[in-house]
Design a protein around this motif. Structure first.
Motif, short mmCIF file in Angstrom:
data_model
loop_
_atom_site.label_atom_id
_atom_site.label_comp_id
_atom_site.label_asym_id
_atom_site.label_seq_id
_atom_site.Cartn_x
_atom_site.Cartn_y
_atom_site.Cartn_z
N THR A 354 -4.80 0.30 7.16
CA THR A 354 -4.91 1.72 7.48
C THR A 354 -5.56 2.45 6.32
O THR A 354 -6.01 1.83 5.35
CB THR A 354 -3.52 2.30 7.79
OG1 THR A 354 -3.64 3.64 8.27
CG2 THR A 354 -2.62 2.27 6.57
N SER A 355 -5.61 3.77 6.39
CA SER A 355 -6.28 4.55 5.35
C SER A 355 -5.51 4.46 4.03
O SER A 355 -4.29 4.62 4.00
CB SER A 355 -6.37 6.02 5.78
OG SER A 355 -6.79 6.83 4.69
N PRO A 356 -6.22 4.24 2.93
CA PRO A 356 -5.54 4.25 1.63
C PRO A 356 -5.04 5.64 1.25
O PRO A 356 -4.26 5.77 0.32
CB PRO A 356 -6.63 3.77 0.66
CG PRO A 356 -7.92 4.06 1.35
CD PRO A 356 -7.65 3.92 2.82
N MET A 357 -5.46 6.66 1.97
CA MET A 357 -5.04 8.03 1.67
C MET A 357 -3.70 8.40 2.32
O MET A 357 -3.25 9.53 2.21
CB MET A 357 -6.10 9.03 2.15
CG MET A 357 -7.41 8.98 1.41
SD MET A 357 -7.25 9.50 -0.34
CE MET A 357 -7.46 7.93 -1.17
N ARG A 358 -3.04 7.45 2.96
CA ARG A 358 -1.85 7.80 3.73
C ARG A 358 -0.69 8.27 2.86
O ARG A 358 0.12 9.08 3.28
CB ARG A 358 -1.41 6.62 4.61
CG ARG A 358 -0.89 5.41 3.88
CD ARG A 358 -0.58 4.29 4.88
NE ARG A 358 0.00 3.10 4.27
CZ ARG A 358 -0.69 2.11 3.73
NH1 ARG A 358 -2.02 2.19 3.73
NH2 ARG A 358 -0.09 1.06 3.21
N ASN A 359 -0.57 7.75 1.62
CA ASN A 359 0.49 8.21 0.73
C ASN A 359 0.15 7.83 -0.70
O ASN A 359 -0.85 7.13 -0.97
CB ASN A 359 1.86 7.64 1.14
CG ASN A 359 1.85 6.12 1.24
OD1 ASN A 359 1.32 5.44 0.36
ND2 ASN A 359 2.43 5.59 2.32
N GLU A 360 0.99 8.26 -1.64
CA GLU A 360 0.72 8.02 -3.05
C GLU A 360 0.75 6.54 -3.39
O GLU A 360 -0.06 6.06 -4.19
CB GLU A 360 1.75 8.77 -3.90
CG GLU A 360 1.51 8.66 -5.40
CD GLU A 360 2.42 9.54 -6.22
OE1 GLU A 360 2.70 9.18 -7.38
OE2 GLU A 360 2.85 10.59 -5.69
N ALA A 361 1.66 5.79 -2.77
CA ALA A 361 1.77 4.36 -3.06
C ALA A 361 0.50 3.61 -2.65
O ALA A 361 0.02 2.74 -3.38
CB ALA A 361 2.98 3.77 -2.34
N SER A 362 -0.05 3.96 -1.49
CA SER A 362 -1.26 3.27 -1.04
C SER A 362 -2.47 3.65 -1.89
O SER A 362 -3.36 2.83 -2.11
CB SER A 362 -1.52 3.57 0.44
OG SER A 362 -1.72 4.95 0.66
N ILE A 363 -2.52 4.88 -2.37
CA ILE A 363 -3.59 5.28 -3.28
C ILE A 363 -3.48 4.51 -4.59
O ILE A 363 -4.49 4.04 -5.13
CB ILE A 363 -3.55 6.80 -3.54
CG1 ILE A 363 -3.84 7.58 -2.25
CG2 ILE A 363 -4.54 7.19 -4.63
CD1 ILE A 363 -3.69 9.09 -2.38
N ASN A 364 -2.26 4.36 -5.08
CA ASN A 364 -2.06 3.58 -6.31
C ASN A 364 -2.50 2.13 -6.13
O ASN A 364 -3.11 1.54 -7.03
CB ASN A 364 -0.58 3.61 -6.72
CG ASN A 364 -0.18 4.94 -7.34
OD1 ASN A 364 -0.98 5.60 -7.98
ND2 ASN A 364 1.07 5.35 -7.15
N ALA A 365 -2.20 1.56 -4.97
CA ALA A 365 -2.50 0.15 -4.74
C ALA A 365 -3.98 -0.11 -4.52
O ALA A 365 -4.46 -1.22 -4.76
CB ALA A 365 -1.71 -0.35 -3.53
N SER A 366 -4.71 0.90 -4.07
CA SER A 366 -6.12 0.71 -3.77
C SER A 366 -7.02 1.42 -4.79
O SER A 366 -7.61 0.78 -5.67
CB SER A 366 -6.44 1.20 -2.35
OG SER A 366 -5.99 2.52 -2.16
N CYS A 367 -7.09 2.72 -4.72
CA CYS A 367 -8.03 3.49 -5.56
C CYS A 367 -7.78 3.31 -7.05
O CYS A 367 -8.71 3.13 -7.84
CB CYS A 367 -7.96 4.97 -5.22
SG CYS A 367 -8.10 5.36 -3.47
N LEU A 368 -6.51 3.37 -7.44
CA LEU A 368 -6.20 3.42 -8.87
C LEU A 368 -6.25 2.06 -9.55
O LEU A 368 -6.01 1.97 -10.76
CB LEU A 368 -4.84 4.08 -9.08
CG LEU A 368 -4.74 5.52 -8.55
CD1 LEU A 368 -3.46 6.19 -9.02
CD2 LEU A 368 -5.94 6.37 -8.96
N THR A 369 -6.57 1.01 -8.81
CA THR A 369 -6.83 -0.27 -9.47
C THR A 369 -8.17 -0.25 -10.19
O THR A 369 -8.42 -1.07 -11.07
CB THR A 369 -6.81 -1.43 -8.46
OG1 THR A 369 -7.81 -1.19 -7.46
CG2 THR A 369 -5.45 -1.57 -7.81
N CYS A 370 -9.04 0.70 -9.80
CA CYS A 370 -10.36 0.85 -10.45
C CYS A 370 -10.52 2.20 -11.12
O CYS A 370 -11.10 2.30 -12.21
CB CYS A 370 -11.47 0.68 -9.42
SG CYS A 370 -11.58 -0.95 -8.66
#
Length: 491
Positions: A354-370
Motif C-alpha cells: 500500500t502507500s508508504p504515506m499511510r502512517n509514520e511507521a511506513s514512512i520510516n520503513a520506506s522513505c527514511l531508509t534513504c
C-alpha cells in the motif's frame, strides 16, 4: 631513630576487622565467584545460541510446514510456510473508513461498500470518455484484496461486452490459464484473452496471490504474465539487448519492479484474439506509446460527441515511475510499497502493498531508509508534489473540456471544414491520452513529478491549438516531445 618492628611496645595489626580483598577472604567469596562464573557462562551461551539461531534464520527464513507446488493456488496454503508475509497480505483488505461508500447489495452486485466515484470527483472525465464504458463507472482503487470483485461487478463489465483479457491484471493468473489450457499455460492464456469476460471469470479463484510472483520451489521472484515477458523483451531489444529473458536475465533488484509491472502498465488488446500487448517497441514514454499507436492505427473508441479516434490509457504506473528520479537511482516499487522489515535476522518484505504515506511507521520503513529527514517533513514534501499536480491537472482539464465542447459544436454546426475538424480531432486524441495517462496512473504525480507536469502542460497546449485549428488558424501538426522531460539516469 627507627622503630623496631619486633618491639613489644609497637601496636600489633588487628586482622580480625579486615574488610578488603587484600586481607583474609571471607567464606562467601568463593560462592560469589561461582555465581558470577555461572551467570557469565549462561550469558555467553545465550549470546552464541542467538547468533547461531539468527545465522540459521538468515539462511533459512521459513519453516516448511506444507509442500508447495506450481499448482498450489491458494495463498492460505503458502501462508502456513510464510505466516508473516501472509498476515500482511491479508491486510490488503483494510480500508480507511473515510474511503468507504456503503451501498445496498443486489443480486447483480453483492458488494456492501465501494470507494468514491472518480466521475463525481472529476465530472469532466465523463465528457472526455463519452462513448466508452469508463464514462459510466470509474472509482478510486483499493487494496489487492478487492481487485477481482471490483472489476467483476463494475458497470463496465455488467453493462458492456468485455474480453477475458481484462483478467490479466485483476486475478491470480496461473489457476485460470491452467484450467483453460489443461496445464498448457500458453494455450490457456490465449483462450482466456479472447473469451467473453463473463465466461473467463468463472475460472478465477481470487485476486493476485503468492503463486503469481514467486517460484514455489525457490521462492525467487518470477514473471507469470506472458504480456510482460514479451513486452520487456521488445523494450530491451530497442535498448540493444537481444533475446532478453526476464526470468533468467533480470537482476533481483529489477525483479522488485518487474513483478509489479506485470499489471501496473499501459496495454491494448491486439487482433481478433484480444491478445493483451504492451506498446513498448519504441520505448516507455507516453510519446513512445502515442507514436506506436499511431503507427499501427490503434483506436480504443470513437468519441461520441466529436468523432475523434481516442486512445484510453490504462494504469501506466511502471512506465511513469521509469521516468522519475527513484527509477534512475535504482529505487523500485517494492522498496517503497513493500519495504523490508526485520524478524530476527531475516528480512521480510511487507506484503501489505500500500502507500508508504499511510502512517509514520511506513514512512520510516520506506522513505527514511534513504532520506535524512522526518516523517512529517516527508509527508509535507509528497503533499506539495501532489498538490502541484492537482493544480496543473485542473488547468489542463479546463482547457481540454472547453476544447471538446468547441469541437463537438463545430462538428454539428458546419462552422469548420473537414480538414480543420480532422486536425482538431488529432489534437483531441493526443490531449485526451496525456490527461488520461496521468489520471489513470495512481501516484497523483509523485512517481515522476516533472514528467507528469510536462504531460499536463503538453495536453493544455494541444487543447488550445485544437481550438485554434477549428477556427482555421495554422497551428501545424499535433506533435510534442513530452519524453524530453525524463531525467538522465545517474551512472
Amino acid at each position: 631513630m627507627s622503630t623496631d618492628k619486633t618491639d613489644p611496645s609497637t601496636p600489633a595489626h588487628d586482622t580480625s576487622s579486615e574488610n578488603t580483598w587484600t586481607g583474609p577472604r571471607r567464606k562467601w567469596v568463593p560462592i560469589v565467584v561461582l555465581i558470577a562464573c555461572t551467570v557469565a557462562a549462561a550469558g555467553l551461551t545465550w549470546l552464541l545460541t542467538t547468533i547461531f539461531t539468527h545465522q540459521q534464520e538468515s539462511k533459512h527464513p521459513f519453516t516448511q510446514v506444507v509442500e508447495i507446488t506450481d499448482t498450489t493456488y491458494d495463498p492460505a496454503v503458502w501462508g502456513q510456510n510464510f505466516p508473516l508475509q501472509y498476515e500482511a497480505y491479508l491486510r490488503t483488505a483494510e480500508m480507511d473508513e473515510a474511503d468507504k461508500v456503503p451501498r445496498e447489495p443486489t443480486e447483480a452486485d453483492p458488494r456492501l461498500f465501494v470507494t468514491h466515484s472518480k466521475l463525481e470527483t472529476y465530472p469532466r472525465l465523463v465528457n472526455m470518455w463519452q462513448g466508452y464504458p469508463f464514462s459510466v463507472d470509474y472509482r478510486e482503487p483499493r487494496g489487492h484484496e478487492y481487485m477481482l470483485i471490483d472489476q467483476q461487478y463494475t458497470r463496465r463489465m455488467l453493462e458492456f461486452n468485455q474480453p477475458g483479457a481484462c483478467l490479466n491484471c485483476h486475478a491470480s493468473l496461473p489457476q485460470i490459464v491452467d484450467e483453460l489450457g489443461d496445464g498448457d499455460r500458453t494455450a490457456g492464456w490465449a483462450a482466456m484473452n479472447k473469451l467473453p469476460y463473463a465466461d473467463a471469470v468463472q475460472h478465477a479463484g481470487g485476486p493476485i496471490a503468492c503463486i503469481d510472483c514467486h517460484d514455489p520451489q525457490t521462492m525467487q521472484l518470477r514473471i507469470t504474465r506472458p504480456a510482460f515477458i514479451d513486452g520487456i523483451k521488445k523494450y530491451m531489444a530497442g535498448q540493444g539487448v537481444a533475446d532478453f529473458d526476464v526470468n533468467t536475465d533480470a537482476t533481483t533488484q529489477q525483479m522488485r519492479a518487474y513483478v509489479c509491472a506485470q499489471c501496473h502498465v499501459e496495454y491494448y488488446f491486439a487482433g481478433d484474439d484480444k491478445t493483451l500487448t504492451f506498446p513498448w517497441t519504441k520505448g516507455l514514454t507516453v510519446q513512445d506509446a502515442i507514436e506506436f499507436y499511431d503507427e499501427i492505427g490503434w483506436v480504443d473508441f470513437t468519441h461520441a460527441d466529436t468523432g475523434s479516434p481516442v486512445l484510453k490509457a490504462q494504469h501506466p504506473d511502471f512506465e511513469t515511475w521509469s521516468q522519475g528520479i527513484h527509477a534512475s537511482n535504482g529505487v523500485t516499487c517494492a522498496d517503497c510499497h513493500m519495504p523490508y522489515t526485520r524478524e530476527g535476522a531475516a528480512k521480510v518484505s511487507d506484503h501489505h502493498v500500500t502507500s508508504p504515506m499511510r502512517n509514520e511507521a511506513s514512512i520510516n520503513a520506506s522513505c527514511l531508509t534513504c532520506h535524512h529527514s522526518t516523517a512529517t517533513e516527508m509527508k509535507e514534501r509528497v503533499d506539495t508534489i501532489q498538490n502541484r499536480w492537482y493544480e496543473a491537472q485542473d488547468i489542463s482539464f479546463a482547457a481540454f473540456d472547453e476544447f471538446i465542447n468547441d469541437l463537438a459544436a463545430a462538428t454539428t454546426n458546419g462552422t469548420a471544414t473537414e480538414e480543420q475538424l480532422d486536425l482538431a480531432r488529432d489534437y483531441q486524441r493526443r490531449a485526451s491520452f496525456l490527461i488520461d495517462y496521468t489520471i489513470s496512473e495512481n501516484s497523483r504525480g509523485f512517481h515522476a513529478p516533472a514528467y507528469a507536469i510536462a504531460m499536463l502542460n503538453q495536453a493544455t497546449d494541444y487543447s488550445r491549438k485544437g481550438q485554434l485549428a477549428i477556427r482555421g488558424v495554422d497551428v501545424g501538426p499535433a506533435t510534442g516531445p513530452v519524453s524530453s522531460a525524463s531525467p538522465t539516469p545517474n551512472r
